[in-house]
Write an enzyme that holds these catalytic residues in place. Sequence first.
Site, PDB file in Angstrom:
ATOM      1  N   SER A 111       0.798  -1.248   0.093  1.00  0.00           N
ATOM      2  CA  SER A 111       0.088   0.092  -0.043  1.00  0.00           C
ATOM      3  C   SER A 111       0.860   1.299   0.052  1.00  0.00           C
ATOM      4  O   SER A 111       2.021   1.235   0.452  1.00  0.00           O
ATOM      5  CB  SER A 111      -0.869   0.095   1.284  1.00  0.00           C
ATOM      6  OG  SER A 111      -0.139   0.298   2.514  1.00  0.00           O
ATOM      7  N   LYS A 112       0.162   2.295  -0.478  1.00  0.00           N
ATOM      8  CA  LYS A 112       0.858   3.658  -0.416  1.00  0.00           C
ATOM      9  C   LYS A 112       1.474   4.025   0.837  1.00  0.00           C
ATOM     10  O   LYS A 112       2.587   4.766   0.923  1.00  0.00           O
ATOM     11  CB  LYS A 112      -0.114   4.576  -1.153  1.00  0.00           C
ATOM     12  CG  LYS A 112       0.533   6.090  -1.361  1.00  0.00           C
ATOM     13  CD  LYS A 112      -0.058   6.486  -2.651  1.00  0.00           C
ATOM     14  CE  LYS A 112       0.991   7.500  -2.929  1.00  0.00           C
ATOM     15  NZ  LYS A 112       1.944   7.510  -3.844  1.00  0.00           N
ATOM     16  N   ARG A 113       0.749   3.720   1.971  1.00  0.00           N
ATOM     17  CA  ARG A 113       0.992   3.999   3.350  1.00  0.00           C
ATOM     18  C   ARG A 113       2.526   3.574   3.722  1.00  0.00           C
ATOM     19  O   ARG A 113       3.222   4.252   4.419  1.00  0.00           O
ATOM     20  CB  ARG A 113       0.235   3.688   4.207  1.00  0.00           C
ATOM     21  CG  ARG A 113      -0.948   4.678   4.670  1.00  0.00           C
ATOM     22  CD  ARG A 113      -1.915   4.338   5.619  1.00  0.00           C
ATOM     23  NE  ARG A 113      -2.580   3.177   4.967  1.00  0.00           N
ATOM     24  CZ  ARG A 113      -2.718   2.010   5.586  1.00  0.00           C
ATOM     25  NH1 ARG A 113      -2.041   1.439   6.577  1.00  0.00           N
ATOM     26  NH2 ARG A 113      -3.385   0.864   4.999  1.00  0.00           N
TER      27      ARG A 113
END
Length: 488
Positions: free
Chosen positions: A258-260
Amino acid sequence: MNIKTRFPPSPTGFLHVGSLRTALYNYLFAKKHGGTFLVRVEDTDRERLVEGAVESLIRTLETVGITYDEGPILIDGKLSEKGSNGPYTQSQRLPIYAEHAQKLVEQGSAYYCFCSKERLEELRSQQQIAKLQTKYDRQCLKLDHEEISRRLEAGESHVIRLLIPDGETTFQDEIRGSITISNSEIDDQVLMKADSFPTYHLAVVVDDHLMGVTHIIRGEEWISSVPKHVILYHAFGFPMPSFAHLPLILNADKSKLSKRQGDVAVEDYLTKGYLPEALVNFIALLGFNPSGDREIYTVKELVEAFELSKVNKSGAVFDRLKLDWMNGQYIRSSDSVRLFELAHPYFGAASTLPDEQKKKILEVEKERLVTLKDLEERVEMFVRLPEYPATELVWKKADAQDATLHLTNLLKLIESADVSVFEKRELIEEVIKKYIRDNGYQNGNVLWPLRVALSGQRQSAGPFELLWVLGREEGIVRIQTGIYKLTS
Ligand code: GLU
């Protein structure tokens, strides 16, 4: 059989690394079998469209070298098409979907539904409260012909739903084997929306068939849609393609990438100075291992080695350290002309230096680069000698007097050496090593102060490389500065 694969992204933003892997595997599979690879733009979800996403996607595929035989292409920045099965953009194929949906309604495989959003929401919440499966209750299936015609003529908002037959649906997945699901678990999927656009499910089945796709290779997240697609293939009487669903790409903690937890956009990696070929090599090995411990493969080798049966079922961890390592390998083994071209945007403060000197900087610094962007910081010392204290010039086993002595001798040596010496690293090395050897000095006594005087840093490229890049004049000035620092 003529193998045909496809990559059908939705233009909703950047190209995700997972999508790059999907595109790559489809490309590798098609090339391995002498088949065709097509790209199709799936833009039927009008709310999620992002302006310019198609163009950026095409450019990114081009940058990483994934070429396709059919699909939208850019000519002088303008969208055009390649191949005879187009248009390859779904919004330009609306009559085709309408016609196909109509056919399903006529044969009783699909039906009109006039239920309002509010009713559907209410139904859903009641089912949730009752802990039932949330599914359309087929209220509109009960409507008779006259009522349907009357409401259609009155222009009432409606959708077309697939009538899921009783029984169960089975399909083969090339990676996961046979999968069976009870049809009672499948909702009567909307095929045509109220805005007259098809849903993904209808459009993908119709297009894959009309475009002659034989193998559907895509991410695991789509596997739950396959039963609906299989029912549609049967309803249309289309021959069934092969399905292969790729494992998820995971973060180091095994959560879904994920981008996180870092970058997921291919464009971001490219701007950070990862080489397209390193990225492709790295991504190819997420879920696929040609053999043993070998990690470095050219695309040609990947094509030869690729087999769906070698794709893993379990998730593949996106190991950033491995990518960094691989990028370093590619930087060091790249052809110097290509590397210089790729490194062009990263010369920062050194951008205005002559190309000859920039090439030398790259040659010397590439040994330590993880990404090309690292260059930006490393070039600074070639442009400007950094501030540093005189104490840095003193080797740990020597003193300031010793450092001054050697710098003074080296200065004379350099001043009297022929200019041609500075054209070759080996010649510079020979002259300085001779001085060390003839006088029986230790390397550290001589090379440490020289290197610090030239770089102003505790850690840098070696003194011969530095002299080669800086050239005779700048070398002399920097050594003089060192002597001045030690003696004033
Ligand atoms: N348009 C879908 C996507 O955004 C394609 C899924 C498929 O490969 O069928 O990924």
